[in-house]
Design a protein around this motif. Sequence first.
Motif, PDB file in Angstrom:
ATOM      1  N   SER A 141       0.848  -1.198   0.000  1.00  0.00           N
ATOM      2  CA  SER A 141       0.000   0.000   0.000  1.00  0.00           C
ATOM      3  C   SER A 141       0.876   1.236   0.000  1.00  0.00           C
ATOM      4  O   SER A 141       1.843   1.336   0.744  1.00  0.00           O
ATOM      5  CB  SER A 141      -0.917   0.023   1.222  1.00  0.00           C
ATOM      6  N   THR A 142       0.577   2.148  -0.891  1.00  0.00           N
ATOM      7  CA  THR A 142       1.153   3.487  -0.940  1.00  0.00           C
ATOM      8  C   THR A 142       0.079   4.401  -1.492  1.00  0.00           C
ATOM      9  O   THR A 142      -0.932   3.946  -2.056  1.00  0.00           O
ATOM     10  CB  THR A 142       2.401   3.559  -1.836  1.00  0.00           C
ATOM     11  N   GLY A 185      -4.224   0.233  -2.416  1.00  0.00           N
ATOM     12  CA  GLY A 185      -4.056  -1.031  -1.705  1.00  0.00           C
ATOM     13  C   GLY A 185      -3.874  -2.173  -2.696  1.00  0.00           C
ATOM     14  O   GLY A 185      -4.504  -2.234  -3.764  1.00  0.00           O
ATOM     15  N   ALA A 186      -2.963  -3.116  -2.393  1.00  0.00           N
ATOM     16  CA  ALA A 186      -2.676  -4.257  -3.266  1.00  0.00           C
ATOM     17  C   ALA A 186      -2.445  -5.494  -2.408  1.00  0.00           C
ATOM     18  O   ALA A 186      -1.987  -5.406  -1.275  1.00  0.00           O
ATOM     19  CB  ALA A 186      -1.460  -3.976  -4.130  1.00  0.00           C
ATOM     20  N   GLY A 222      -9.309   8.096   2.003  1.00  0.00           N
ATOM     21  CA  GLY A 222      -8.496   7.393   2.986  1.00  0.00           C
ATOM     22  C   GLY A 222      -7.026   7.495   2.679  1.00  0.00           C
ATOM     23  O   GLY A 222      -6.594   7.934   1.615  1.00  0.00           O
ATOM     24  N   ASP A 223      -6.194   7.014   3.595  1.00  0.00           N
ATOM     25  CA  ASP A 223      -4.756   6.960   3.424  1.00  0.00           C
ATOM     26  C   ASP A 223      -4.358   5.565   2.951  1.00  0.00           C
ATOM     27  O   ASP A 223      -5.208   4.750   2.575  1.00  0.00           O
ATOM     28  CB  ASP A 223      -4.057   7.338   4.728  1.00  0.00           C
ATOM     29  N   HIS A 277      -6.569   2.184   2.073  1.00  0.00           N
ATOM     30  CA  HIS A 277      -6.510   1.521   0.762  1.00  0.00           C
ATOM     31  C   HIS A 277      -6.212   0.025   0.931  1.00  0.00           C
ATOM     32  O   HIS A 277      -6.805  -0.809   0.243  1.00  0.00           O
ATOM     33  CB  HIS A 277      -5.447   2.167  -0.103  1.00  0.00           C
ATOM     34  N   LEU A 278      -5.293  -0.320   1.853  1.00  0.00           N
ATOM     35  CA  LEU A 278      -4.964  -1.721   2.075  1.00  0.00           C
ATOM     36  C   LEU A 278      -6.157  -2.481   2.638  1.00  0.00           C
ATOM     37  O   LEU A 278      -6.420  -3.616   2.241  1.00  0.00           O
ATOM     38  CB  LEU A 278      -3.778  -1.823   3.044  1.00  0.00           C
ATOM     39  N   LYS A 279      -6.904  -1.838   3.576  1.00  0.00           N
ATOM     40  CA  LYS A 279      -8.068  -2.496   4.144  1.00  0.00           C
ATOM     41  C   LYS A 279      -9.115  -2.774   3.072  1.00  0.00           C
ATOM     42  O   LYS A 279      -9.737  -3.827   3.038  1.00  0.00           O
ATOM     43  CB  LYS A 279      -8.667  -1.637   5.258  1.00  0.00           C
TER      44      LYS A 279
END
Length: 693
Positions: free
Chosen positions: A537-538, A543-544, A572-573, A577-579
Motif C-alpha cells: 500500500s502506498t 491497496g494491493a 483514505g490513506d 486503501h490496504l483495508k
Amino acid sequence: MKELSVTGESPDESKQVQSSTGPTQAPPETEEASEAEAPSETEEPSGQKAAQAPQAPSAPKAKAKAGASPAWAAAPRPSTADDARAGDARAGDGIPADPRRSLSAGTTARKPASDGAKAPAESESRESESRQTPRWAAGGTDSAAEATAVLPALGAAADAGADTARTPTTEEKRPAPAAAPSGDGPRPAAKEPDRQAAVKPAQAPPPVREAAPVPPVAPPRPPAAGSSGPKAAERPTGVPRPVITARPGTAPGTPPGPGQPEQRPGPPIDLLAQLTNTPAPPRTPARAVARRFKIWGPLTGVLAVGVVTAQMMRPLPQPTLTLEGSASYTFQGGFSVPWPDHGQSAAKVVGAGSLGTSGEQKPVPTASVAKVMTAYVILKGHPLKKGESGEQITLDAQAEADSAKKDESRVPLKAGQRFTQEQMLQMLMIPSGNNVARQLARWDAGSEDAFAEKMNKVARELGMKDTVYTDPSGFLESTRSTAADQLKLAEAVMQNDVFRQVVRMPSATIPGLEKPIYNNNALLTTQPGTAGIKTGSTTPAGGALMWAAYRTVDGKDQLILGVTMDQRSPGGDSNAHLKRALDNTQKVIAGIRDGLVSATVVKKGQVVGYVDDGLDGRTPLVATADLKSAGWPGLKPTFTLADGGRAVPHEAKAGTEVGVLTVGDGPGAAKVPVALQKDLSEPGFGSKLVRLG
C-alpha cells in the motif's frame, strides 16, 4: 541371229551350238589355223602376246579330258581386272569370247577375223575367259531371263561334246608348230587353204540336258584409279537394279571408283540389317513404341529398384501421441467470481485453470508487492531447501540508516548485525521491511540498480510483459505491473517450499530483534484457508494484495492464487486503501472456494487419442483408469496428451502404457496413464514406399 561358242578344257573340243532360232554355222577356224595366224602388231601390245604363248596341249591329252566337266564348272576362280581387259582385247582381234560372258554382258558373239592366224597360246586365254564372271552376275545390263535360257544349253553342249567320239582330221593330227618366238617381230602368216581345210561340217545338236548349277562367281573389281573402264550397256526394262555391296576384303566405307554410285552410310538399323543380312523392318508407330520401351524399360526398372530400396532403408519417423478431438469435458452448473467493482484483479486454481480477470489490465504501481520478486530472485540465486537457514548476511551502515525513515515500512537494524538468509526473508515478507529489501539487493548484486536489472530479467523469463522494476522494495512509483503479470509470478514462487512456509506465517520472533514481527495480511487469521502472500500500500499504488488460499476437493488440496491491485478507499490513506484491498479479496476467495467441485472427466477405457506413426498409421489410446478433476461450473478444462518422458515405440503389444493424459495445467493438474487399445505395428511396405519428406 546370235552365235553361241563353248570352250572346253582344250581347243580340240571347241564346238558351236546353234541357237534354236537359226541354222548352224561352221566354226570360224581350226586350231592349226589359229596357231599359224599372226595378229597385227597394231591390234595387241607385244607384252601381252608374249604372255599368251604357252605350249599347246597334245591330242591324246585332250581326249583324256574330254569326258571331264568344264574347267569353269569344276574349279571356278574369281575374275580380275586383267582378265577382263584380256577378254576385251581378244574380242577385238576376232577371237571368240566366252558365250557366257558375251551373253551376260548384253553383246552378240563376234565373227572371227580373217586377217591373220592366232597363236597357239590363245587356247589358254580362251580357257581363262571361260572362268570369267558373267556380266549379268556382276550387275550387267542383259536380261536375267536370257542368261537363264543360255546356261542349260551350255551345259548340254559340254556334255554332248564329251560323249560324242570323233576321229580327228588330217589337219588336227598335224603336230603343232613351234611356239612363236618372243618379241615384237611378225609371225608367219597361215595359208588360206589350210584355214579352209580346217572347217568342219556342222553337226546336229545333241539332246539338251538339265544344266548343272552355276557356281557363284565373285564380282569384278573396280578399274584402277585413272582409267575409264568399260561402260555398262543400257539396262533393259523390267530388270531390277542390282544391290551394291562392298567387295570382299574392302571396308564398307571405301570410296567408289569412277562410274560407280556413291555409297553413303545409312541409319544404324539399316547398317545392322546389312551386317546380319536381314532387311530392316518397316517403321510403324507400334515398332517405335516397342523400341522406346526396350531402351527406356531397363533404365526405368533400375531407377525403380533404386527408389524402392532407398525408401525401404530410410529411418522411420518417430511416432507421436495425438489427442482425440472427442476428449473434452465441461463442468455442469453455473458460477461467477465476485470480482471487485474497481481496480484490477486476476485469479486461478492451480492445476484446474484460470478463473479470469477483472478490470483493465494496465501497469500500475505495485507498492510492497514488488518484494515477492525480490525474494524470488534471492531464492533463485541462493536456493534453500525446507529446514535450511542459508548463508549468514552482515548488515551494512545503509541498512541501519534506512531504519530511521519513518515514512516507510522498516525493521530496526544495526550495522554489523548478522542474520541468516531465512531470517532475512522473514523480515522481508512478514513486516515488509524496505531496508531489508535493499540490504538483500546489495548483498546479492552489489548495488540496488544491478539487482533491479536482475528482477526485470526474471520478469521477462516468466512472460511478464507489462512489468518494470526500478527498485527492490516497490517504494518507487516507477515500479509498475498488472494483476495478470503478478499472477504469473505468484504461481512460480509458490512452488518453493521455503517461500510458502514464510508467507503463511502471521508473525515471527527473530533473535537480534528487540520484539517480534507481525504480518500485515489480516486474512491469514480471519479467512480460513488463506496462505499469504504479500500486501502492499502506498498513496500512488493504493491497496494491493497477492494472495493464496487452499480448498480440499476429493481429499486433495487445491491451491487458489490471485492478485488484487489499485484498490482505493475514498478520502483514505494508505492503510485505508490496504483495508479495502483485503475486504474485496476476502469475497473473491470465499466465492471461489464455494464454487470448487470435483467430477470424473475421463472414464476407464475411453479413447482419448492415438499413436501416429508418421506414415498415416494410427493406433487408438485408452485411459487406464477413471480420472477426476477439480473445477467449477462452466469450466472446460484443458486436455493434454504427452509421452511422460518416454519415447513412443514403433511396435508394442495392446495394453502397453505409452503416455499420460493431463486434465488442466500447472503442477496440480489431474493425470492418468494411457495405453494401446490394440497392437502397435511398424508401417507396412506400401506406407514406406509412398512416403514423402
